[in-house]
Scaffold this motif. Structure first.
Motif, short mmCIF file in Angstrom:
data_model
loop_
_atom_site.label_atom_id
_atom_site.label_comp_id
_atom_site.label_asym_id
_atom_site.label_seq_id
_atom_site.Cartn_x
_atom_site.Cartn_y
_atom_site.Cartn_z
N ARG A 1 0.83 -1.21 0.00
CA ARG A 1 0.00 0.00 0.00
C ARG A 1 0.87 1.26 0.00
O ARG A 1 0.62 2.20 -0.77
CB ARG A 1 -0.91 -0.01 1.23
CG ARG A 1 -1.97 1.08 1.22
CD ARG A 1 -2.82 1.02 2.47
NE ARG A 1 -2.09 1.36 3.66
CZ ARG A 1 -1.86 2.61 4.08
NH1 ARG A 1 -2.31 3.63 3.39
NH2 ARG A 1 -1.18 2.83 5.18
N VAL A 2 1.89 1.25 0.84
CA VAL A 2 2.80 2.41 0.89
C VAL A 2 3.50 2.58 -0.47
O VAL A 2 3.67 3.70 -0.96
CB VAL A 2 3.82 2.24 2.04
CG1 VAL A 2 4.95 3.24 1.94
CG2 VAL A 2 3.12 2.35 3.37
N LYS A 3 3.89 1.46 -1.08
CA LYS A 3 4.55 1.51 -2.39
C LYS A 3 3.61 2.10 -3.44
O LYS A 3 4.01 2.95 -4.24
CB LYS A 3 4.99 0.10 -2.79
CG LYS A 3 5.75 0.04 -4.10
CD LYS A 3 6.14 -1.39 -4.41
CE LYS A 3 6.82 -1.48 -5.77
NZ LYS A 3 7.14 -2.86 -6.12
N ARG A 4 2.33 1.64 -3.44
CA ARG A 4 1.36 2.19 -4.40
C ARG A 4 1.13 3.67 -4.16
O ARG A 4 1.06 4.46 -5.11
CB ARG A 4 0.03 1.43 -4.28
CG ARG A 4 -0.01 0.16 -5.08
CD ARG A 4 -1.40 -0.45 -5.11
NE ARG A 4 -1.61 -1.19 -3.88
CZ ARG A 4 -2.53 -0.92 -2.95
NH1 ARG A 4 -3.37 0.04 -3.14
NH2 ARG A 4 -2.63 -1.63 -1.84
N ILE A 5 1.02 4.06 -2.87
CA ILE A 5 0.80 5.48 -2.57
C ILE A 5 1.99 6.31 -3.04
O ILE A 5 1.82 7.37 -3.67
CB ILE A 5 0.56 5.67 -1.05
CG1 ILE A 5 -0.81 5.12 -0.67
CG2 ILE A 5 0.66 7.13 -0.65
CD1 ILE A 5 -1.08 5.11 0.82
N ASN A 6 3.20 5.81 -2.78
CA ASN A 6 4.39 6.54 -3.22
C ASN A 6 4.45 6.63 -4.75
O ASN A 6 4.80 7.68 -5.31
CB ASN A 6 5.66 5.88 -2.70
CG ASN A 6 5.86 6.12 -1.21
OD1 ASN A 6 5.30 7.07 -0.66
ND2 ASN A 6 6.64 5.28 -0.57
N GLN A 7 4.08 5.54 -5.42
CA GLN A 7 4.10 5.54 -6.88
C GLN A 7 3.05 6.53 -7.42
O GLN A 7 3.34 7.29 -8.36
CB GLN A 7 3.82 4.13 -7.40
CG GLN A 7 3.99 3.98 -8.89
CD GLN A 7 3.80 2.53 -9.32
OE1 GLN A 7 3.46 1.68 -8.50
NE2 GLN A 7 4.02 2.26 -10.59
N CYS A 8 1.85 6.53 -6.81
CA CYS A 8 0.81 7.48 -7.24
C CYS A 8 1.26 8.92 -6.99
O CYS A 8 1.05 9.80 -7.85
CB CYS A 8 -0.49 7.20 -6.50
SG CYS A 8 -1.33 5.71 -7.03
N LEU A 9 1.87 9.14 -5.83
CA LEU A 9 2.36 10.50 -5.53
C LEU A 9 3.44 10.92 -6.53
O LEU A 9 3.47 12.08 -6.99
CB LEU A 9 2.90 10.57 -4.10
CG LEU A 9 1.85 10.53 -2.99
CD1 LEU A 9 2.54 10.46 -1.63
CD2 LEU A 9 0.94 11.75 -3.06
N GLN A 10 4.32 9.99 -6.87
CA GLN A 10 5.38 10.31 -7.82
C GLN A 10 4.78 10.60 -9.20
O GLN A 10 5.19 11.57 -9.87
CB GLN A 10 6.37 9.15 -7.91
CG GLN A 10 7.58 9.46 -8.77
CD GLN A 10 8.60 8.33 -8.73
OE1 GLN A 10 8.38 7.33 -8.08
NE2 GLN A 10 9.71 8.52 -9.42
N GLU A 11 3.78 9.80 -9.63
CA GLU A 11 3.14 10.05 -10.92
C GLU A 11 2.41 11.39 -10.91
O GLU A 11 2.47 12.15 -11.89
CB GLU A 11 2.17 8.92 -11.25
CG GLU A 11 2.86 7.61 -11.59
CD GLU A 11 1.87 6.45 -11.72
OE1 GLU A 11 0.65 6.68 -11.54
OE2 GLU A 11 2.33 5.33 -12.00
N TRP B 1 3.16 13.95 -9.06
CA TRP B 1 4.17 15.01 -9.07
C TRP B 1 4.72 15.21 -10.48
O TRP B 1 4.90 16.34 -10.93
CB TRP B 1 5.30 14.62 -8.11
CG TRP B 1 6.34 15.70 -7.99
CD1 TRP B 1 6.31 16.81 -7.22
CD2 TRP B 1 7.58 15.76 -8.71
NE1 TRP B 1 7.44 17.56 -7.39
CE2 TRP B 1 8.25 16.93 -8.31
CE3 TRP B 1 8.18 14.94 -9.65
CZ2 TRP B 1 9.47 17.29 -8.83
CZ3 TRP B 1 9.42 15.31 -10.15
CH2 TRP B 1 10.04 16.48 -9.75
#
Length: 176
Positions: free
Chosen positions: A99-109, A111
């Motif tokens: 979940r943290v990985k998906r959130i970080n990936q979504c935040l990076q996308e 950004w």
């Protein structure tokens, strides 16, 4: 008097029928007079006590065995519960990391998309600043005499192409 005689007869009958408790006196007997059966009774008592002791030892051993088996079963259940808890914890931890990985990936996308949009806006702003002064809407309106969507003149302010048929019936209008 009759009662006394009756009582005396009863006592005489008891004395006649009285069993002798002691064997007759024999001065030089080879067998023991008292305790003839004591040895057999002692052997029997000893056997009963041994059987009782064996039974008690077996019961104690069975009790200990059951306690040990119960303890082993409890330990096995505790071990299984701990293993299940550990598997659940690992699964929860893995899900949390995913979940943290998906959130970080979504935040990076997000950004990256926002950075690209900002870059595009900056480019549009620079292009707008470089463009001529014909980009304003009012400057473009001088070219076109009528609006293409509603066919009004561009200088029309609050006027309408619809005329009321009757001024007393405001709801019914016709196109002129």
């Amino acid at each position: 008097m009759e009662e006394t005689q009756c009582y005396k007869r009863a006592l005489d009958a008891q004395i006649k029928n009285k069993p002798s408790r002691l064997p007759p006196f024999e001065p030089d007997s080879s067998e023991p007079i008292f305790g003839k059966n004591e040895g057999e009774l002692m052997v029997e008592k000893h056997k009963r006590e041994q059987n009782y002791m064996k039974h008690q030892l077996e019961a104690a051993a069975n009790h200990k065995r059951k306690a040990i088996l119960h303890q082993l079963v409890d330990q096995r259940q505790d071990l299984q519960m701990l293993q299940r808890t550990q598997r659940e914890h690992v699964a929860d931890r893995t899900a949390e990391l995913e979940r943290v990985k998906r959130i970080n990936q979504c935040l990076q996308e997000d950004w990256e998309r926002c950075a690209a949009m900002k870059k595009q806006r900056d480019l549009e702003e620079k292009a707008f600043e470089r463009a001529s002064d014909k980009l304003f809407l009012l400057d473009q309106c001088e070219k076109y005499p009528r609006c293409k969507q509603c066919q009004r003149r561009t200088s029309n302010v609050g006027e309408s192409n619809l005329w009321p048929l009757n001024k007393f019936l405001p709801g019914s209008r016709l196109l002129v």
